[in-house]
Design a protein around this motif. Structure first.
Motif, mmCIF file in Angstrom:
data_model
loop_
_atom_site.group_PDB
_atom_site.id
_atom_site.type_symbol
_atom_site.label_atom_id
_atom_site.label_comp_id
_atom_site.label_asym_id
_atom_site.label_seq_id
_atom_site.Cartn_x
_atom_site.Cartn_y
_atom_site.Cartn_z
ATOM 1 N N PRO A 132 55.449 40.322 35.350
ATOM 2 C CA PRO A 132 54.180 39.633 35.092
ATOM 3 C C PRO A 132 53.750 38.788 36.297
ATOM 4 C CG PRO A 132 55.643 39.424 33.209
ATOM 5 C CD PRO A 132 56.467 40.006 34.328
ATOM 6 N N LEU A 133 52.494 38.941 36.690
ATOM 7 C CA LEU A 133 51.949 38.214 37.837
ATOM 8 C C LEU A 133 51.170 36.974 37.417
ATOM 9 C CD1 LEU A 133 50.467 41.158 39.945
ATOM 10 C CD2 LEU A 133 52.462 39.780 40.546
ATOM 11 N N VAL A 134 50.353 37.142 36.392
ATOM 12 C CA VAL A 134 49.413 36.090 36.034
ATOM 13 C C VAL A 134 49.120 36.190 34.547
ATOM 14 C CG1 VAL A 134 47.404 37.523 36.558
ATOM 15 C CG2 VAL A 134 47.180 35.034 36.638
ATOM 16 N N GLU A 135 48.826 35.068 33.951
ATOM 17 C CA GLU A 135 48.411 35.007 32.553
ATOM 18 C C GLU A 135 46.911 34.785 32.529
ATOM 19 O OE1 GLU A 135 49.388 31.577 29.797
ATOM 20 O OE2 GLU A 135 50.968 32.998 29.251
ATOM 21 N N VAL A 136 46.190 35.689 31.862
ATOM 22 C CA VAL A 136 44.731 35.586 31.818
ATOM 23 C C VAL A 136 44.258 35.545 30.376
ATOM 24 C CG1 VAL A 136 44.460 36.791 34.020
ATOM 25 C CG2 VAL A 136 44.373 38.089 31.892
ATOM 26 N N GLU A 137 43.130 34.921 30.186
ATOM 27 C CA GLU A 137 42.526 34.845 28.859
ATOM 28 C C GLU A 137 41.231 35.636 28.851
ATOM 29 O OE1 GLU A 137 40.868 31.617 25.548
ATOM 30 O OE2 GLU A 137 41.699 30.929 27.453
ATOM 31 N N THR A 138 41.165 36.600 27.938
ATOM 32 C CA THR A 138 39.944 37.369 27.738
ATOM 33 C C THR A 138 39.247 36.835 26.499
ATOM 34 O OG1 THR A 138 40.933 39.024 26.269
ATOM 35 C CG2 THR A 138 41.189 39.360 28.645
ATOM 36 N N GLY A 194 42.126 33.628 43.366
ATOM 37 C CA GLY A 194 41.672 32.927 42.171
ATOM 38 C C GLY A 194 42.610 31.801 41.803
ATOM 39 N N ALA A 195 42.051 30.766 41.208
ATOM 40 C CA ALA A 195 42.819 29.613 40.760
ATOM 41 C C ALA A 195 42.671 29.459 39.259
ATOM 42 C CB ALA A 195 42.329 28.346 41.474
ATOM 43 N N GLN A 196 43.492 28.602 38.683
ATOM 44 C CA GLN A 196 43.430 28.363 37.251
ATOM 45 C C GLN A 196 42.014 27.946 36.847
ATOM 46 O OE1 GLN A 196 46.481 25.779 35.714
ATOM 47 N NE2 GLN A 196 45.233 25.151 33.970
ATOM 48 N N GLY A 197 41.491 28.638 35.823
ATOM 49 C CA GLY A 197 40.141 28.342 35.351
ATOM 50 C C GLY A 197 39.078 29.264 35.906
ATOM 51 N N GLU A 229 35.875 40.995 31.959
ATOM 52 C CA GLU A 229 36.285 39.864 32.770
ATOM 53 C C GLU A 229 37.364 39.063 32.060
ATOM 54 O OE1 GLU A 229 32.542 38.091 33.417
ATOM 55 O OE2 GLU A 229 32.208 37.563 31.324
ATOM 56 N N ALA A 230 38.048 38.216 32.809
ATOM 57 C CA ALA A 230 39.114 37.392 32.247
ATOM 58 C C ALA A 230 39.223 36.103 33.040
ATOM 59 C CB ALA A 230 40.441 38.152 32.268
ATOM 60 N N GLU A 231 39.680 35.052 32.378
ATOM 61 C CA GLU A 231 39.872 33.754 33.019
ATOM 62 C C GLU A 231 41.347 33.548 33.332
ATOM 63 O OE1 GLU A 231 39.779 29.045 31.780
ATOM 64 O OE2 GLU A 231 38.392 30.421 30.784
ATOM 65 N N ILE A 232 41.643 33.085 34.529
ATOM 66 C CA ILE A 232 43.026 32.825 34.918
ATOM 67 C C ILE A 232 43.527 31.580 34.191
ATOM 68 C CG2 ILE A 232 44.558 32.200 36.829
ATOM 69 C CD1 ILE A 232 42.760 33.819 38.676
ATOM 70 N N LEU A 276 34.246 30.709 43.157
ATOM 71 C CA LEU A 276 34.710 32.080 43.319
ATOM 72 C C LEU A 276 35.712 32.075 44.450
ATOM 73 C CD1 LEU A 276 34.263 35.016 42.380
ATOM 74 C CD2 LEU A 276 32.700 35.280 44.292
ATOM 75 N N VAL A 277 36.946 32.434 44.154
ATOM 76 C CA VAL A 277 38.022 32.274 45.116
ATOM 77 C C VAL A 277 38.433 33.625 45.679
ATOM 78 C CG1 VAL A 277 40.372 31.433 45.423
ATOM 79 C CG2 VAL A 277 38.823 30.244 43.899
ATOM 80 N N GLY A 278 38.710 33.651 46.999
ATOM 81 C CA GLY A 278 39.345 34.821 47.586
ATOM 82 C C GLY A 278 38.405 35.864 48.125
ATOM 83 N N TYR A 279 37.138 35.564 48.363
ATOM 84 C CA TYR A 279 36.220 36.565 48.877
ATOM 85 C C TYR A 279 35.595 36.094 50.184
ATOM 86 C CZ TYR A 279 36.710 38.418 44.226
ATOM 87 O OH TYR A 279 37.240 38.925 43.082
ATOM 88 N N GLY A 280 35.588 36.971 51.156
ATOM 89 C CA GLY A 280 34.940 36.669 52.423
ATOM 90 C C GLY A 280 33.558 37.259 52.450
ATOM 91 N N THR A 281 33.013 37.399 53.643
ATOM 92 C CA THR A 281 31.676 37.956 53.773
ATOM 93 C C THR A 281 31.666 38.984 54.882
ATOM 94 O OG1 THR A 281 31.084 36.203 55.328
ATOM 95 C CG2 THR A 281 30.583 35.805 53.007
ATOM 96 N N GLY A 282 30.591 39.702 54.983
ATOM 97 C CA GLY A 282 30.383 40.609 56.100
ATOM 98 C C GLY A 282 31.392 41.737 56.174
ATOM 99 N N ALA A 283 31.823 42.038 57.424
ATOM 100 C CA ALA A 283 32.695 43.186 57.659
ATOM 101 C C ALA A 283 34.028 43.045 56.935
ATOM 102 C CB ALA A 283 32.932 43.352 59.169
#
Length: 455
Positions: free
Chosen positions: A37-43, A63-66, A18-21, A114-121
């Motif tokens: 480069p798209l994003v800087e992440v911290e592992t 996902g958002a910062q943090g 896993e990594a943190e944005i 938790l950003v960017g996830y829906g539910t169901g179908a």
């Protein structure tokens, strides 16, 4: 015809899951190129940039910062092809929504995001697309969605990989409580395991959790109180130091040494190199002395395999050295230090130090050390009893070099004196070996000719 490609957080190596944005480097609607480069992440090992495998228009960010994302979770979607602009416009609304969805999957809420996830179908379709893209890249058949969904619900992963959890804290809590994450059923989105799931499995129950929260809320925070999350590199360092203190019976011995001749030798080497040559640092000279000392005492370049009850002596010296950065203390590693000249050691240590300060060290440059050199003299202190860098068996500490009265050849003189300390795993060696190692180091500092005689 444009196609929308979904790019997931890739495997970052070194067993990282896993990594943190830290920050986004692109905006929705921005045109990107392959490997941009798209994003800087911290592992738990380093701060790294994640490049884009596609060229096109960014249609969504997840996902958002943090936020902490698991490997395999979506990062961005990119419209590629001749009609990429049209596809981007058509998906702008969904992109905006994807960046605003929040929640932890529970009715009460825990503050986790938790950003960017829906539910169901919708979620099922998204997960199917993710697997399809991964399969095309890896030339392997995708995992059937129904088997994957069942595996996630059961707390296992279909390919035997790590179980998705909301944060590294949850993984650590499960380990401390002796719980197998694969046996838990996650209550978060897509079966994500939350802290409450671990508490329930450990017998704490929701009532205990709420009581703990109530107790925390009942204690007012002090004025000006600041709380810093132990996560990313900071959390990894804390966990490693705690483990070292729990597992390793360490001891420390120290000695003062006259470093006047060492400084004179360094000045002569730099003068001979001229303006275009590699400048030799004091730390590089100490690194060269350490490799010579380990050649005389190879039993100290080792670790202990507690599971098998064995001391593992290592053939190569991968020398770590402490470097202070804005994000905390890191320990870059010089590979095969025993095979490098003093000039090569100085150049590599300078390169790694600069990379540490700019946050561009790779996970490979921060792992695999076999011995550590700790220069705490840069902080203006004389001595220290440091914690070993688990699972290493030894660490040489170098204090400040300062003018002090010193008896030399029977007369009192002002000399440049340094305190050296050696912290060691007492399972690997006894005091005699440790003393012999430190005495050789001190002799080389006081008379560099000793080092020449040893190589």
């Amino acid at each position: 015809m444009a196609a929308v490609k979904e790019f997931t957080l890739p495997d970052l190596g070194e067993g990282l899951t896993e990594a943190e944005i830290v920050r986004w480097l692109v905006e929705v609607g921005e045109v990107v190129t392959v490997d941009q480069p798209l994003v800087e992440v911290e592992t738990a090992k380093a701060v790294v940039e994640v490049p884009c495998p596609y060229g096109g228009v960014v249609t969504a960010r997840f996902g958002a910062q943090g936020d902490t994302l698991s490997v395999g979770r979506p990062l961005v979607t990119v419209a590629v092809g001749a009609d990429a602009g049209v596809a981007a416009a058509a998906t702008a609304g969904s992109a905006e929504g994807a960046e605003s969805v929040q929640g932890d999957g529970s009715a009460e809420g825990s503050g986790n995001v938790l950003v960017g996830y829906g539910t169901g179908a919708a979620t099922a379709r998204r997960r199917s697309r993710i697997k399809a893209v991964s399969a095309a890249v890896d030339h392997a058949p995708p995992v059937p969605p129904e088997r994957e969904a069942a595996a996630v619900r059961g707390g296992t992963h279909p390919d035997g990989g790590p179980v998705a959890v909301i944060s590294p804290l949850v993984r650590r809590l499960a380990r401390e409580k002796g719980l197998d994450l694969r046996a838990l059923t996650g209550s978060g989105p897509d079966g994500l395991i939350m802290r409450a799931d671990v508490d329930r499995a450990a017998g704490a129950g929701a009532g205990t959790t709420r009581a703990a929260v109530a107790t925390t809320e009942a204690r007012p925070a002090a004025e000006g109180e600041v709380r810093v999350p132990l996560r990313g590199i900071l959390g990894a360092v804390a966990e490693k130091l705690s483990r070292s203190r729990r597992e390793i019976p360490d001891a420390t011995c120290w000695v003062d040494a006259d470093a006047t001749e060492l400084l004179a030798a360094r000045a002569a080497m730099n003068a001979a190199a001229g303006d275009g040559g590699t400048r030799i640092s004091v730390l590089a000279l100490m690194a060269r002395i350490v490799t010579a000392a380990l050649a005389r005492h190879p039993e100290l370049n080792a670790s202990v395999d507690t599971a098998r009850g064995e001391i593992v002596r290592l053939p190569a010296v991968h020398l770590g050295f402490a470097a202070q950065t804005e994000r905390g203390l890191v320990v870059p590693v010089v590979r095969d230090a025993q095979a490098r000249t003093t000039a090569q050691l100085s150049a590599e240590m300078a390169r790694l130090t600069e990379a540490a300060r700019t946050g561009t060290l790779t996970p490979a440059e921060l792992t695999g050390g076999t011995f550590t050199l700790n220069n705490y003299g840069v902080f203006g202190v004389d001595g220290s009893t440091p914690i070993l860098n688990h699972p290493e068996a030894g660490m040489l500490g170098v204090g400040r070099i300062a003018a002090k009265p010193w008896v030399r050849q029977g007369e009192l003189a002002v000399r440049q004196v340094v305190q050296l300390s050696f912290t060691f795993d007492h399972r690997v060696c006894d005091g005699g070996t440790a003393g012999g190692f430190l005495r050789f180091v001190a002799d080389c500092v006081q008379d560099p000719a000793v080092l020449l005689a040893a190589v």
